[in-house]
Design a protein around this motif. Structure first.
Motif, PDB file in Angstrom:
ATOM      1  N   LEU B 245       0.810  -1.225   0.000  1.00  0.00           N
ATOM      2  CA  LEU B 245       0.000   0.000   0.000  1.00  0.00           C
ATOM      3  C   LEU B 245       0.842   1.274   0.000  1.00  0.00           C
ATOM      4  CD1 LEU B 245      -2.602  -1.178   2.675  1.00  0.00           C
ATOM      5  CD2 LEU B 245      -2.936  -1.103   0.201  1.00  0.00           C
ATOM      6  N   ASN B 247       3.373   2.745  -1.860  1.00  0.00           N
ATOM      7  CA  ASN B 247       3.468   3.593  -3.054  1.00  0.00           C
ATOM      8  C   ASN B 247       2.093   4.076  -3.508  1.00  0.00           C
ATOM      9  OD1 ASN B 247       6.214   3.831  -3.471  1.00  0.00           O
ATOM     10  ND2 ASN B 247       6.356   1.919  -4.618  1.00  0.00           N
ATOM     11  N   LEU B 248       1.126   3.185  -3.396  1.00  0.00           N
ATOM     12  CA  LEU B 248      -0.230   3.539  -3.834  1.00  0.00           C
ATOM     13  C   LEU B 248      -0.776   4.714  -3.027  1.00  0.00           C
ATOM     14  CD1 LEU B 248      -2.372   2.368  -5.780  1.00  0.00           C
ATOM     15  CD2 LEU B 248      -3.289   1.130  -3.829  1.00  0.00           C
ATOM     16  N   GLU B 251       1.215   7.979  -3.648  1.00  0.00           N
ATOM     17  CA  GLU B 251       0.809   8.632  -4.912  1.00  0.00           C
ATOM     18  C   GLU B 251      -0.528   9.345  -4.768  1.00  0.00           C
ATOM     19  OE1 GLU B 251       0.756   5.446  -7.751  1.00  0.00           O
ATOM     20  OE2 GLU B 251       2.909   5.102  -7.535  1.00  0.00           O
ATOM     21  N   ILE B 449     -10.249   4.510  -1.919  1.00  0.00           N
ATOM     22  CA  ILE B 449      -8.979   4.421  -2.654  1.00  0.00           C
ATOM     23  C   ILE B 449      -8.875   3.117  -3.449  1.00  0.00           C
ATOM     24  CG2 ILE B 449      -6.467   4.239  -2.444  1.00  0.00           C
ATOM     25  CD1 ILE B 449      -7.293   7.031  -1.856  1.00  0.00           C
TER      26      ILE B 449
END
Lengths: 196, 593
Positions: B245, B247-248, B251, B449
């Protein structure tokens, strides 16, 4: 890229080739691919619905990718395809449940596709078995049906993969309608395409 | 009975009595087990006069009807108590093997009450329970305690224990089980320590039967199809663990750093799931009956251990401005050994760092200084130096030095790794959580998300109250079954209801689980109200309400809490002060005087 995905996604939905949240599309970008988000509505694709991840390697974006990403990856790794459309065309899916293969009986279908194989699998969604077997057929055929599930079509562009999907459904509608008419088909050119 | 054993073991450490009791069937049907049954017991047995670290507080270990069955991720158990950190009702649940073994030992639950005169541990072996002297274990860390008990009692035991942090009544200490699984939050370790209870070792071999094996097998077949097909449960989590989770969320601009001063971290990629897999990954590990296997064994240059999980990685890393993966991993191993809640530890240290940078405390701390991290963790566990203040948690620490606004907590519980300014529903979930700043009560990043089950506008407040309530209710039911939150990313409550029906033989529909969850949520709310909490406690740190995120994908946003909260109370059937009205309580079968 978003424009192309959204236009074709919208057309797939309006043509009845997908229900509100079904189907997925992707394109290959070298060692990466861009695929529609899991659960996205192809008829209303937003930029954030396009998920880029590795062709071989996962990264954090795998958490958003379509359930069918394994099948898409396998197709790209085993064929020359640069684009894939997976749809749930109603007539073609109905025929897949009763026929062994779909042989076009209309002229355009015969010119374009000749024959559409139908494959059976125990698991049809996000299935490793589908990922293993399907590419072999897509090396030879432009579009293949998974029995009771839907179609996978490939092309150099998404538009091309869309075209085969759309043609498949037209072919299937014509077969279905002629069967309901219960009359004799006057020209039986289709028989030879079983050998295609 | 199927699913349940129908028996609860009660051990009083003050007079060393051990008894078995049978809850009435209505309790099982109305609260299922786990968090639900724990809440019912705590409501009845631990009133507002009880101080959390007094012998009158209780530790209520509970399994659920699915624990120990073939259902994926069903090895879980929960512990309910009054939190010494927050003063609220508290439950925490954990995986590993311990829960399944409690069920297989013949018990749905275990209630610990009183206080032993000297350190003790409990051994349970297929219905037989003994209290044993634990002076030889006191002071030992979690792996040492576990290994010493197994060495003395024999193989096949699962051990839940406290480390030095729990012994020292650190309010951010947890109970650890199976070496590295944690009942992390809210200070359960301190409650166990206050009872002079070092460990509970379990061995069980009794079968856990389902009422309808054929039906169970069919629903499991369908469930596993989705777990295998969903890229989160079949690829993302198994391949990268929960840090997938990082990097997600970075970003998306919801990955807080520097004590929530920023919503992104410039070095996120250096601590991401991808980087962990590349640099320190040794092998996967996982809980009883889990096909996902999201835990991992890792190795730094100096040592090997389990973790770090997403929340721990964040708390000991970006929250403190630290990007050295090896130091973060080693601080995580240390927390596991000493029995500390990694989230609260990291958030409290981050709070101290910001206060130090603002000259409110003279600790020589600054963001990004990895060299002090492990020393601080030890100081907290042993209450050494400034660690004695930090051991009280961020709210207490910040208040002592006049910096309340720097404590990133709700109701005293430190916030986890999501900046709610970029996920409005998560903000409402934090503010209304019955145990304080917790992501798992509602887990609104699912729809906001991850697009599970559908993607919603994360910046909008519209519709968030209803969605938050929906997830709070169903998650309360999941915590009572008990199954892992991650299964909910692959299948819905329709599957849970069918699994429960097949296991217990009682007909449950998905709606029944929502009602059970709502009943649990309301009872927990009543508990907190009885403890003196009010609607004023349903809030967030001032920073999240008033300071817009400076830049990035969530730039310009604060949490617009007030309108969501108004809707929330109304949709819950509570009055404008957040008090459940009698009609709602009657509807839920909660007879409360």
């Amino acid at each position: 890229m978003h424009r192309e995905f959204s236009q074709i996604g919208r057309d797939l939905f309006h043509q009845g080739l997908n229900s509100s949240h079904s189907g997925n599309m992707s394109i290959r970008l070298g060692d990466r691919l861009v695929i529609t988000r899991r659960g996205s509505m192809l008829g209303r694709l937003k930029e954030s619905d396009l998920i880029e991840t590795g062709l071989d390697k996962n990264d954090s974006h795998i958490t958003l990718a379509s359930t069918e990403i394994g099948v898409h990856r396998s197709i790209y790794k085993n064929t020359s395809a640069l684009a894939i459309v997976h749809a749930h065309p109603v007539y073609a899916t109905a025929l897949s449940l009763v026929d062994e293969e779909i042989i076009p009986i209309d002229s355009e279908g015969q010119y374009m596709l000749h024959k559409i194989p139908i494959l059976s699998f125990e698991h049809t969604v996000g299935s490793e078995e589908v990922a293993r077997v399907l590419p072999e057929y897509l090396k030879e055929y432009k579009v293949v049906m998974i029995r009771g599930h839907g179609s996978f079509a490939t092309g150099q562009l998404i538009e091309e993969a869309y075209q085969w999907t759309s043609s498949l459904e037209n072919i299937s509608k014509i077969i279905y309608l002629t069967r309901t008419l219960q009359g004799d088909i006057k020209e039986k050119k289709s028989e030879k395409y079983g050998q295609w | 009975m199927n699913g349940w054993t129908g028996k609860i073991l009660r051990i009083n450490l003050s007079d060393s009595t051990i008894s078995v009791e049978k809850p009435d069937q209505e309790s099982y049907l109305h609260f299922l087990g786990g968090r639900g049954l724990g809440a019912e017991y705590l409501w009845k047995e631990v009133g507002p006069e009880v101080k959390p670290l007094s012998q009158e507080n209780k530790l209520i270990f509970m399994t659920g009807p699915l624990t120990g069955t073939k259902v994926p991720t069903s090895g879980r158990f929960s512990v309910t108590s009054k939190s010494p950190l927050t003063g609220t009702i508290l439950d925490s649940n954990s995986g590993g093997l311990w829960g399944a073994r409690l069920k297989k030992a013949g018990y749905d639950g275990l209630i610990i009450e009183g206080k032993a005169e000297k350190p003790v541990y409990i051994v349970i072996n297929d219905k037989e329970a003994h209290i044993k002297e634990a002076g030889w274990l006191w002071g030992k860390n979690v792996p040492e305690t576990t290994e010493m008990i197994v060495s003395r009692e024999g193989n096949g035991y699962s051990v839940a224990c406290i480390g030095p942090a729990g012994e020292n009544l650190v309010k951010i200490s947890g109970i650890m089980n199976d070496q590295s699984r944690a009942l992390g939050r809210g200070g359960l370790g301190a409650v166990m320590g206050s009872k002079n209870l070092k460990a509970i070792a379990l061995r069980g071999s009794l079968p856990v039967k389902a009422a309808d094996e054929d039906k169970l097998n069919f629903v499991l077949y369908e469930t596993n199809k989705w777990i295998k097909a969903n890229p989160i449960t079949s690829q993302g989590l198994p391949e990268f663990g929960t840090p997938v989770l990082v990097n997600l969320f970075n970003e998306s601009g919801i990955f807080p750093s520097y004590n929530f001063q920023e919503s992104q971290f410039e070095d996120a990629d250096s601590i991401s799931g991808e980087t962990i897999t590349e640099k320190i990954f040794v092998k996967k590990s996982g809980c009883y009956g889990c096909p996902v296997q999201c835990s991992r064994v890792t190795r730094t240059k100096a040592e090997e251990g389990e973790g770090p999980e997403y929340e721990s990685l964040w708390a000991l890393g970006p929250q403190c401005g630290i990007s050295d993966l090896e130091v973060i991993a080693e601080a995580n191993y240390l927390c596991n050994r000493l029995g500390l809640d990694t989230i609260s530890t990291g958030v409290t240290i981050g709070c101290a760092m910001e206060m130090a940078e603002n000259n409110m405390v003279d600790l020589g701390l600054k963001f990004g200084d990895a060299s002090l991290l492990k020393g601080l963790v030890e100081d907290i566990a042993y209450r050494q130096g400034i660690g004695d203040d930090l051991a009280e948690g961020s709210k207490s620490f910040a208040a002592k030095y006049g910096g309340e606004q720097y404590a990133m907590q709700v109701k005293g519980l430190e916030l986890p790794a999501y900046d709610p300014r970029g996920v409005q529903g998560m903000g409402l979930g934090f503010a209304t959580s019955n145990r304080g700043g917790c992501h798992l009560r509602a887990y609104m990043v699912g729809p906001e998300i991850l697009g599970v089950p559908k993607m919603v506008d994360r910046f909008s407040t519209s519709g968030k109250a209803g969605l938050t309530i929906f997830y709070q209710n169903i998650n309360a039911a999941m915590d009572s079954l008990i199954i892992c939150r991650f299964i909910g990313l692959a299948v819905s409550e329709e599957y849970f209801a069918r699994l429960l029906t097949a296991v217990t033989g009682h007909q449950y529909q998905p709606q029944d689980l929502h009602v059970i969850g709502e009943r649990i949520w309301n009872l927990e709310r009543l508990y907190n109200l009885r403890e003196g909490f009010t609607q004023l406690d349903d809030t967030l740190p001032e920073r999240l309400l008033k300071e817009p995120i400076k830049k990035g994908p969530s730039g310009g946003h604060v949490v617009n809490l007030s309108p969501m909260l108004t809707d929330y109370y109304r949709f819950r059937g509570w009055d404008s002060q957040g008090v459940p009205v009698s009609r709602k309580l009657t509807e839920l079968g909660l007879e409360v005087k």
